[in-house]
Design an enzyme around this catalytic site. Structure first.
Site, PDB file in Angstrom:
ATOM      1  N   HIS A  36       0.855  -1.191   0.000  1.00  0.00           N
ATOM      2  CA  HIS A  36       0.000   0.000   0.000  1.00  0.00           C
ATOM      3  C   HIS A  36       0.892   1.242   0.000  1.00  0.00           C
ATOM      4  O   HIS A  36       1.874   1.294   0.726  1.00  0.00           O
ATOM      5  CB  HIS A  36      -0.885  -0.040   1.258  1.00  0.00           C
ATOM      6  CG  HIS A  36      -1.601   1.236   1.543  1.00  0.00           C
ATOM      7  ND1 HIS A  36      -1.468   1.918   2.735  1.00  0.00           N
ATOM      8  CD2 HIS A  36      -2.469   1.953   0.790  1.00  0.00           C
ATOM      9  CE1 HIS A  36      -2.226   3.003   2.701  1.00  0.00           C
ATOM     10  NE2 HIS A  36      -2.833   3.045   1.541  1.00  0.00           N
ATOM     11  N   HIS A 113       2.288  11.031  -1.296  1.00  0.00           N
ATOM     12  CA  HIS A 113       1.343  10.644  -0.251  1.00  0.00           C
ATOM     13  C   HIS A 113       1.500  11.649   0.870  1.00  0.00           C
ATOM     14  O   HIS A 113       2.216  11.432   1.834  1.00  0.00           O
ATOM     15  CB  HIS A 113       1.596   9.222   0.256  1.00  0.00           C
ATOM     16  CG  HIS A 113       0.522   8.776   1.219  1.00  0.00           C
ATOM     17  ND1 HIS A 113       0.792   7.986   2.306  1.00  0.00           N
ATOM     18  CD2 HIS A 113      -0.808   9.032   1.264  1.00  0.00           C
ATOM     19  CE1 HIS A 113      -0.335   7.761   2.972  1.00  0.00           C
ATOM     20  NE2 HIS A 113      -1.314   8.389   2.357  1.00  0.00           N
TER      21      HIS A 113
END
Length: 320
Positions: A36, A113
């Site tokens: 992830h 991110h």
């Protein structure tokens, strides 16, 4: 629970080592380990906050500057291993989020991110170098979030993918036809999934609908496991690959409580045993797991656990 030394190479050729009964089976029925936010092993504290963040986060950063960025770094980094280390450890699915940098000239694209990471081109070259040395290994590259990107940026990225991987890119086909044998015969090693209309009509950019990855969006392991079970039960109707996201998502309250400790220490480590117990109890095949993703894939022997699930498919064939 077993711990593997960082950078172990024992799974570098796991796909090429599978027996013929598995390499002739549709890839959508095999168990494949994934990560992830795969690129978040390095983020740039000096760069601006990414356009994927909400307005209040940007406001906090404007007030607290580097302190806020250090907190964001602790909660943005979900992997400690580089692409190459993840590949050598057996990871074959990569969850990829990309963005331009506001105000930067040209078309450069970065992984993101919360904070900006490496240039996408550098990461793709790392993956390609691994594939050149491991001809029977296949990767799923899932470009599922694009930020601050114009049509020109999308075309730049699609061209980059073609330039880097060339003949390794698998053409869109019926998912059931995609076996390892089929991929090897055609010298394909890369399946790119591109979740944006800009890729429509491109024969080597698979649509995002072919790799659904339902997201539980919870900090509660019980709710996560219930969600994973429910979505697995529904996967057959989609006729696609499937991603089980065995991840917990921090809320603002969670981040506040674990402000200094960060994602790994506060949320992931204490819940990994429960998540891994669920993973170990899974079975691939029809209505079973396919791709399973996790945070901090080096904390336990995650990839080996997922790969070993494929042995259950052989037991079925032998009638044991």
């Amino acid at each position: 629970m077993k711990t593997r030394p960082t950078g172990s190479t024992s799974n570098a050729d796991w796909m090429g080592s599978l027996c013929p009964a598995l390499t002739s089976m549709p890839l959508k029925y095999l168990a494949v380990p994934g990560s992830h936010d795969s690129f978040s092993f390095w983020v740039d504290e000096q760069a601006p906050v990414g356009p994927d963040q909400k307005a209040y986060v940007k406001h906090l950063v404007a007030i607290f500057r580097f302190l806020a960025k250090k907190v964001m770094k602790k909660w943005s980094m979900t992997q400690n291993l580089t692409f190459r280390e993840q590949l050598e450890g057996g990871i074959r699915y990569f969850d990829l989020r990309v963005s331009t940098k506001p105000g930067e000239p040209g078309h450069e694209i970065y992984f993101i991110h919360g904070l900006f990471g490496h240039k996408v081109r550098d990461g793709l070259n790392d993956i390609n170098n691994f594939l050149n040395a491991h001809k029977k290994e296949v990767v799923f590259l899932d470009f599922n979030h694009h930020y601050a990107m114009s049509e020109e940026h999308h075309q730049y990225l699609i061209k980059m993918l073609k330039d880097v991987f060339g003949h390794k890119l698998c053409k869109i086909d019926v998912v059931e036809e995609i076996t390892l044998n089929y991929l090897w015969e055609n010298r394909y090693q890369v399946l790119v999934f591109y979740h944006h209309p800009s890729a429509e009509g491109c024969p080597v950019m698979w649509p995002g609908s072919k790799i659904p990855a339902p997201w539980a969006n919870t900090t509660d392991t019980t709710k996560l496991i219930q969600f994973l079970e429910t979505t697995l039960g529904e996967r057959a109707k989609y006729g696609s690959f499937h991603v089980s996201q065995a991840i917990l998502t921090p809320r603002v309250k969670t981040i506040a409580k674990g402000l200094v400790r960060g994602l790994r220490n506060y949320l992931v480590e204490k819940n990994l045993p429960t998540i891994m117990t669920w993973v170990e109890a899974q079975k691939p095949g029809i209505d079973g797991v396919n791709i399973i993703t996790s945070d901090f894939v080096e904390l336990v022997d995650f990839a080996s656990t997922v790969i070993s699930l494929n042995n259950l498919l052989l037991q079925d064939r032998q009638g044991t």
